[in-house]
Write a protein that holds these residues in place. Structure first.
Motif: not given
Length: 368
Positions: A33-50
């Motif tokens: 289980s992860f918080s929605k905020e943590t999931i958002r941070q990771v997915t957005e970081a992955a997108e920014r870094l391609d």
């Protein structure tokens, strides 16, 4: 100069989390289980870094493992241990490993294991019993070779090593009828709708007594349905056989023979009889099914039905290996469609637990 590819460590720094967190979130490990905020941070970081998961490498790594999976309802009955020995012996010969999913006859556990299969990516799956989720297993079989060791089911279009479960029941009934038994009991685990293979074995037994005009003389005694929802232990079926036999004796049922759905229940029945000073087979005969190892080592050898359990395991594994080799010879989607079906004829093994039915005078004397 080519731009350096981002790594999971780069994503972790960008998102301010650990590399393990990045891996679990991007691989959708929903059991953590992860918080929605943590999931958002990771997915957005992955997108920014391609950043993209190395999917192809993961797939090749999983497929390179020579792994077979076996779905097994319990490991407490020697029948399933014998099946596994056959499967593992054949798998070992060809360098495959075997992972056992013990479902404990729990629908949720079985369903969870099924969901894991696309991620685990075994090269083949063997069901040691009838699947509870036929549709899902049929769909999975289009991607991964699946073999079911089960009661014969002509509507289930999957490779099968089968047993017509009426036949053991018929053999057990014929044997007792030939020995002159009329008043008999058939003891079984719960006969629920899910356990139709058990019902077929009982049905075959009843059919033979009906042909002889003696169906009214057969008592069918099964354990409570709740027993199938309990986590089985090493003596679960033995205890069912013991308790059902004690109940029959307490109610003073005029039986001369007990047929048990399997050997473990038969052992329970025999011990209940012997503890109460009944002679086997002088007073009451006992017959089982499966021809497990213990059936010949018991103080009184158990008359039982052999249906070649170890060989079934080997055959199921052999079918899987044939399918795997076939896949190597064809491009994806061009493989030939073939359905393997192997069925063994069961055979009665007569030992010391069955004999001629005692006459009426003997039975009256025993009751006194």
């Amino acid at each position: 100069m080519a731009k350096k590819k981002a790594t999971s460590m780069d994503v972790a720094r960008e998102a301010g989390v650990s590399q393990a967190t990045v891996s679990m979130i991007l691989n959708k490990k929903y059991n953590v289980s992860f918080s929605k905020e943590t999931i958002r941070q990771v997915t957005e970081a992955a997108e920014r870094l391609d950043y993209h998961l190395p999917k192809q490498r993961i797939r090749r790594s999983a497929k390179s493992r020579k792994l077979l999976v076996v779905f097994c309802p319990t490991l407490t009955n020697p029948y399933y241990v014998m099946l596994l020995q056959g499967i593992e012996a054949m798998a070992k010969e060809y360098g495959y490993g075997v992972f056992v999913c013990n479902t404990q006859r729990d629908l949720k556990i079985e369903e969870n294991y099924l969901r894991m299969m696309r991620e685990v990516q075994p090269l083949g799956i063997i069901y040691a019993c009838n699947p509870s989720f036929s549709r899902q297993v049929a769909e999975l079989s289009r991607e991964i070779p699946v073999v079911v060791i089960s009661n014969r089911d002509d509507e289930f279009s999957i490779d099968a090593v089968a047993l017509n479960n009426q036949k053991p029941g018929i053999l057990m009934a014929r044997h007792l009828l030939e020995l002159g038994h009329r008043d008999v009991a058939f003891i079984a685990p719960p006969l629920t709708a899910r356990q139709h293979q058990r019902q077929k074995r009982v049905g075959g037994f009843l059919m033979e007594f009906e042909k002889a005009g003696l169906s009214d003389y057969v008592l069918v005694c099964s354990a409570a349905d709740s027993k199938d929802t309990e986590i089985p232990n090493i003596e679960s079926e033995y205890r069912m056989g013991y308790d059902l036999t004690v109940e029959l004796l307490r109610e003073d049922c005029p039986i001369t023979a007990i047929a048990a759905l399997n050997d473990m229940m038969a052992f329970g029945a025999m011990d209940a009889l012997l503890e109460r000073q009944y002679r086997i087979p002088g007073d009451i005969s006992v017959v089982g099914c499966d021809n497990t190892l213990f059936s010949r080592f018991h103080t009184i050898g158990l008359t039982t039905v052999e249906h070649f359990v170890d060989q079934k395991g080997r055959d199921a594994c052999d079918i899987i290996l044939r399918k795997i080799e076939s896949q190597k010879s064809y491009r994806k989607g061009d493989e030939p469609t073939s359905i393997y079906h192997i069925e063994y004829e069961p055979r009665l093994i007569v030992r010391g637990s069955t004999g001629y039915a005692p006459d009426e005078s003997h039975r009256e004397k025993k009751k006194k």
